[in-house]
Enzyme design. Sequence first.
Site, mmCIF file in Angstrom:
data_model
loop_
_atom_site.group_PDB
_atom_site.id
_atom_site.type_symbol
_atom_site.label_atom_id
_atom_site.label_comp_id
_atom_site.label_asym_id
_atom_site.label_seq_id
_atom_site.Cartn_x
_atom_site.Cartn_y
_atom_site.Cartn_z
ATOM 1 N N LYS A 297 -1.408 6.653 -23.302
ATOM 2 C CA LYS A 297 -0.863 7.012 -24.613
ATOM 3 C C LYS A 297 0.618 6.600 -24.632
ATOM 4 O O LYS A 297 0.903 5.419 -24.762
ATOM 5 C CB LYS A 297 -1.011 8.510 -24.873
ATOM 6 C CG LYS A 297 -2.397 9.126 -25.062
ATOM 7 C CD LYS A 297 -3.559 8.493 -24.442
ATOM 8 C CE LYS A 297 -4.862 9.236 -24.530
ATOM 9 N NZ LYS A 297 -5.037 10.455 -23.814
ATOM 10 N N ASP B 113 0.559 19.215 -20.900
ATOM 11 C CA ASP B 113 -0.360 18.091 -20.994
ATOM 12 C C ASP B 113 0.366 17.135 -21.926
ATOM 13 O O ASP B 113 0.398 17.333 -23.140
ATOM 14 C CB ASP B 113 -1.698 18.567 -21.571
ATOM 15 C CG ASP B 113 -2.698 17.421 -21.704
ATOM 16 O OD1 ASP B 113 -2.325 16.264 -21.434
ATOM 17 O OD2 ASP B 113 -3.842 17.694 -22.096
ATOM 18 N N PHE C 30 -7.252 19.743 -24.685
ATOM 19 C CA PHE C 30 -7.940 18.460 -24.861
ATOM 20 C C PHE C 30 -9.306 18.507 -24.160
ATOM 21 O O PHE C 30 -9.495 19.273 -23.224
ATOM 22 C CB PHE C 30 -7.060 17.351 -24.274
ATOM 23 C CG PHE C 30 -7.633 15.978 -24.448
ATOM 24 C CD1 PHE C 30 -7.746 15.410 -25.705
ATOM 25 C CD2 PHE C 30 -8.062 15.239 -23.356
ATOM 26 C CE1 PHE C 30 -8.284 14.144 -25.867
ATOM 27 C CE2 PHE C 30 -8.599 13.972 -23.508
ATOM 28 C CZ PHE C 30 -8.706 13.429 -24.775
ATOM 29 N N ASP C 31 -10.252 17.676 -24.597
ATOM 30 C CA ASP C 31 -11.623 17.811 -24.077
ATOM 31 C C ASP C 31 -11.760 17.622 -22.563
ATOM 32 O O ASP C 31 -12.423 18.399 -21.898
ATOM 33 C CB ASP C 31 -12.621 16.932 -24.854
ATOM 34 C CG ASP C 31 -12.272 15.454 -24.843
ATOM 35 O OD1 ASP C 31 -11.190 15.098 -24.371
ATOM 36 O OD2 ASP C 31 -13.082 14.643 -25.319
ATOM 37 N N TYR D 95 0.832 -1.210 0.000
ATOM 38 C CA TYR D 95 0.000 0.000 0.000
ATOM 39 C C TYR D 95 0.860 1.251 0.000
ATOM 40 O O TYR D 95 0.579 2.218 -0.700
ATOM 41 C CB TYR D 95 -0.919 -0.016 1.233
ATOM 42 C CG TYR D 95 -1.983 1.060 1.201
ATOM 43 C CD1 TYR D 95 -3.258 0.772 0.707
ATOM 44 C CD2 TYR D 95 -1.716 2.348 1.645
ATOM 45 C CE1 TYR D 95 -4.235 1.746 0.661
ATOM 46 C CE2 TYR D 95 -2.689 3.334 1.603
ATOM 47 C CZ TYR D 95 -3.953 3.036 1.109
ATOM 48 O OH TYR D 95 -4.923 4.006 1.067
ATOM 49 N N ALA E 5 0.468 13.722 -22.781
ATOM 50 C CA ALA E 5 0.069 12.367 -23.181
ATOM 51 C C ALA E 5 0.940 11.772 -24.294
ATOM 52 O O ALA E 5 1.323 10.615 -24.241
ATOM 53 C CB ALA E 5 -1.399 12.378 -23.613
ATOM 54 N N HIS F 98 -20.503 14.271 -25.782
ATOM 55 C CA HIS F 98 -20.219 13.351 -26.892
ATOM 56 C C HIS F 98 -20.187 11.887 -26.487
ATOM 57 O O HIS F 98 -20.467 11.006 -27.286
ATOM 58 C CB HIS F 98 -18.912 13.744 -27.595
ATOM 59 C CG HIS F 98 -17.718 13.770 -26.690
ATOM 60 N ND1 HIS F 98 -17.528 14.754 -25.765
ATOM 61 C CD2 HIS F 98 -16.672 12.925 -26.566
ATOM 62 C CE1 HIS F 98 -16.399 14.533 -25.122
ATOM 63 N NE2 HIS F 98 -15.865 13.419 -25.579
#
Length: 458
Positions: free
Chosen positions: A258, A215, A124-125, A72, A217, A450
């Site tokens: 990704k 960001d 990004f969304d 843990y 990815a 979406h």
Amino acid sequence: MKLPYAEPYRIKMVEPIRQSTKEERENWISEAHYNLFNLESDKVFIDLLTDSGTGAMSDRQWGALMTGDESYAGSRSFQELYQSVNKITGYRYLLPTHQGRAAENVLFSVLVKDGDIVPGNSHFDTTKGHIEFRKAHAIDCTIDEAFDTELIHPFKGNIDLVKLEKVYQTYPKEKIPFCLITITCNTSGGQPVSLENIKAVRDLSNKYGIPVYFDSARFAENAYFIKQREDGQQNRTIKEICKEIFSYGDGMTMSSKKDGLVNIGGFIALNNEEIFRKASNFTIIYEGFITYGGLSGRDMAALAVGLDEATEFGYLESRISQVEYLGNQLIEMGIPVQRPIGGHAVFVDALKFLPNVKREEFPAQTLAVEIYKEAGIRGVEIGAILADRDPETRENRYPKTEFVRLAIPRRTYTNNHMDYIAAALKNVFDRRNEISSGYKISWESEIMRHFTVKLDKA
Ligand SMILES: *Cc1c(COP(=O)(O)O)cnc(C)c1O
């Protein structure tokens, strides 16, 4: 004879996929309310919905899974991940999360407040969702060239420094928690940002005292394009380029699904101790203890290896040349696509492909449905449905472009699959003039509609 290119791997395990008939697919997509997210995966032959968490792991990664440490706290697998992230990014602090949007949630809980402004290159969304959810605003400062799909530009993900400076001059520093650079820029077509641009954004932001976050990815794909396209970068390794990219930021959020080459996971890496402390509290509330953050030990172990593999040139060359192989076939067929071809996907320009479908009837969604019906291929709409309504006026937002994104999972499909996809698109292209009506929304959710939207034929 010159030897042709061949992938630097062979296949050790296969997974059957099922073909279907056109008639079956017409029924299935109608039952799914013309939303491709509603289709069960066995109703899809080639799944290009996303390259997120859909790739194949290597034998080394599967080996690492077996030696994962499930403690843990203080897991050895966390240490392996820390070493791997630190080696690539140089950042001092690491917080694992269960995926990229969770990393956004944790970091933005610390940094983003009501009324804030977050400039960047086509957010990004989920990123935009997390900004707007906090009643802050994302401002798109991407260069105009990005929105002209036929224009060839090596770095269409670049930030327009004039637009960015205008944001810095318009709003007080306290209202701008950071500038966010998305590498590669997913929304504008998987397009890279140049090292020169990243450095210039850093310099400009320093002048105004604004932090810079990534960001990240698809940071490794971005580094590959820098090596291929930017002057003076050809002789550097991908890992050297990555290290330099991250040196211009204060930190990063990552979707490990990704360029982490794993099926689940994310993380935050950064340098500022105080932000790390605050983010640690949010990690504990939302994700789990700070040495696992919603992941199992084996997930972290596989990710540690995946990050190393994703930043090797041979892997990136096979990945990106496969996407290009598909893109070039479409270009030869006269099919309008975003150029140059992006790193992870081919973006088909639906406004040019289906000029007879009205903007209000969602041309990209219409095209995505046609491609599915034609051949069982599932792509995704990057258009007005995704762009959602303006959070204040509740009016539909119509982006400059309407794309169907054909995202290619990593190390998953062969070039025969690419040939099949190209042929399917050609068939739809040949009958494009018969397609003149699209869809209307019959039900939608309040945010990020979406994923769950229901459509009817218009
Ligand atoms: C996928 C992605 C995210 C969100 O990550 P998830 O792991 O899907 O939650 C954020 N930003 C970019 C650029 C992405 O591609």
